[in-house]
Scaffold this motif. Structure first.
Motif, mmCIF file in Angstrom:
data_model
loop_
_atom_site.group_PDB
_atom_site.id
_atom_site.type_symbol
_atom_site.label_atom_id
_atom_site.label_comp_id
_atom_site.label_asym_id
_atom_site.label_seq_id
_atom_site.Cartn_x
_atom_site.Cartn_y
_atom_site.Cartn_z
ATOM 1 N N UNK A 56 60.968 -26.609 63.470
ATOM 2 C CA UNK A 56 61.074 -27.036 64.578
ATOM 3 C C UNK A 56 62.588 -26.796 65.794
ATOM 4 N N UNK A 57 62.462 -25.907 66.056
ATOM 5 C CA UNK A 57 63.970 -25.151 66.713
ATOM 6 C C UNK A 57 64.575 -26.525 67.891
ATOM 7 N N UNK A 58 63.308 -26.828 68.452
ATOM 8 C CA UNK A 58 63.574 -28.189 69.200
ATOM 9 C C UNK A 58 64.234 -29.553 68.677
ATOM 10 N N UNK A 59 63.445 -29.651 67.143
ATOM 11 C CA UNK A 59 64.374 -31.394 66.771
ATOM 12 C C UNK A 59 65.427 -31.501 66.056
ATOM 13 N N UNK A 60 65.399 -32.798 66.516
ATOM 14 C CA UNK A 60 66.839 -33.038 65.797
ATOM 15 C C UNK A 60 66.957 -33.165 64.329
ATOM 16 N N UNK A 61 66.453 -32.987 63.463
ATOM 17 C CA UNK A 61 66.638 -32.368 61.950
ATOM 18 C C UNK A 61 66.048 -31.239 61.916
ATOM 19 N N UNK A 62 65.635 -29.954 62.674
ATOM 20 C CA UNK A 62 65.955 -28.217 62.423
ATOM 21 C C UNK A 62 66.568 -28.243 62.003
ATOM 22 N N UNK A 63 65.620 -27.238 60.983
ATOM 23 C CA UNK A 63 66.350 -26.582 59.295
ATOM 24 C C UNK A 63 66.615 -27.899 58.366
ATOM 25 N N UNK A 64 65.885 -29.407 58.244
ATOM 26 C CA UNK A 64 66.936 -29.993 57.109
ATOM 27 C C UNK A 64 67.704 -31.447 57.787
ATOM 28 N N UNK A 65 68.448 -30.094 58.842
ATOM 29 C CA UNK A 65 69.468 -31.613 59.059
ATOM 30 C C UNK A 65 68.897 -32.612 59.287
ATOM 31 N N UNK A 66 70.469 -33.510 58.272
ATOM 32 C CA UNK A 66 70.214 -34.174 57.797
ATOM 33 C C UNK A 66 71.999 -35.767 58.253
ATOM 34 N N UNK A 67 71.729 -36.420 59.657
ATOM 35 C CA UNK A 67 72.686 -37.107 59.429
ATOM 36 C C UNK A 67 73.154 -38.500 59.594
ATOM 37 N N UNK A 68 73.462 -39.072 60.069
ATOM 38 C CA UNK A 68 73.360 -40.703 60.072
ATOM 39 C C UNK A 68 72.473 -41.307 61.470
ATOM 40 N N UNK A 69 73.029 -39.848 62.469
ATOM 41 C CA UNK A 69 72.386 -40.240 63.011
ATOM 42 C C UNK A 69 70.940 -40.245 63.736
ATOM 43 N N UNK A 70 69.995 -39.106 62.829
ATOM 44 C CA UNK A 70 69.738 -38.788 62.684
ATOM 45 C C UNK A 70 67.943 -39.560 61.924
ATOM 46 N N UNK A 71 68.860 -40.173 61.121
ATOM 47 C CA UNK A 71 68.060 -41.016 59.822
ATOM 48 C C UNK A 71 66.814 -41.315 59.824
ATOM 49 N N UNK A 72 66.543 -41.972 60.546
ATOM 50 C CA UNK A 72 65.413 -42.720 61.294
ATOM 51 C C UNK A 72 64.197 -41.722 60.989
ATOM 52 N N UNK A 73 64.585 -40.353 60.748
ATOM 53 C CA UNK A 73 63.210 -39.281 61.165
ATOM 54 C C UNK A 73 63.162 -39.217 59.756
#
Length: 225
Positions: A56-73
């Protein structure tokens, strides 16, 4: 405005469903917030949006993006994900069974604690809150009215029976089989490109006055079908 409802708290297994299933499932359910002083706030969930994760290009986890901020996802289903937008407002999501996927709660119909909600909204476009349905008719308004912030609700487990700050209840007076649900495109994600901006991943209860933005064309289609 609906009266106080007969309800039962959802448990962990209730959130063990896909993102799109959860978006439908949550409609009509009751979001409950207990403040530090014991005051209870309740609102019926009337509008949701899906964010599907990796694809999902609108998601904060698009393309497997993983950061401390979006960790709950990426945390277990039923985890609260609260993020800040425009540097001052918050949005509240619930993780689903797929890694990186979550459901955004867009709007609530206030049920209990409206005076407290109005107090939280003071100074936040207060001219809009002369009507109760305007208290939570948008994702950031919802968070302001329910006092949901990153520092107090992020990473909470909605399925944890010991979590007495924020949870979801099933309303025995609301039959999900009788809900008329509008399925339409999400809001404010044009930067993700036309394909993803137009995908029908927003859902709301038809005719509810607390919905943030109606899609009359989609509503007409719903009535036809």
């Amino acid at each position: 405005m609906a009266l106080h409802c007969a309800s039962k708290r959802l448990v962990k297994k209730d959130f063990n469903i896909s993102c799109q299933e959860m978006a439908f499932f949550l409609l009509g359910k009751i979001l409950v917030r207990q403040l530090d002083n014991g005051t209870i706030l309740k609102g019926r969930i009337v509008e949701t949006e899906c964010y599907l994760g990796n694809e999902d290009k609108a998601s904060k986890s698009y393309n497997g993006r993983r950061t401390p901020a979006n960790e709950p996802m990426y945390m277990p289903f039923g985890t609260c994900y609260v993020y800040q937008t425009y540097g001052m407002y918050y949005c509240f999501n619930i993780s689903s069974v797929e890694p990186g996927a979550a459901v955004l709660l867009r709007s609530l119909e206030p049920i209990v604690g409206m005076e407290e909600m109005k107090q939280f909204r003071q100074g936040k476009r207060a001219s809009e809150i002369t009507k109760p349905e305007k208290l939570c008719d948008g994702p950031s308004k919802l968070c302001i009215s329910m006092d949901i912030k990153k520092d107090n609700c992020n990473k909470l487990d909605l399925g944890d029976p010991d979590n007495n700050m924020l949870w979801v209840e099933d309303d025995f007076l609301m039959n999900p089989d009788h809900l008329s649900v509008v399925k339409t495109s999400r809001i404010g994600i044009e930067s993700a490109g036309e394909e993803w901006a137009q995908k029908p991943l927003r859902f709301y209860i038809a005719g509810n006055s607390s919905v943030s933005k109606r899609d009359k064309r989609a509503e007409k289609h719903l009535l036809i079908n």
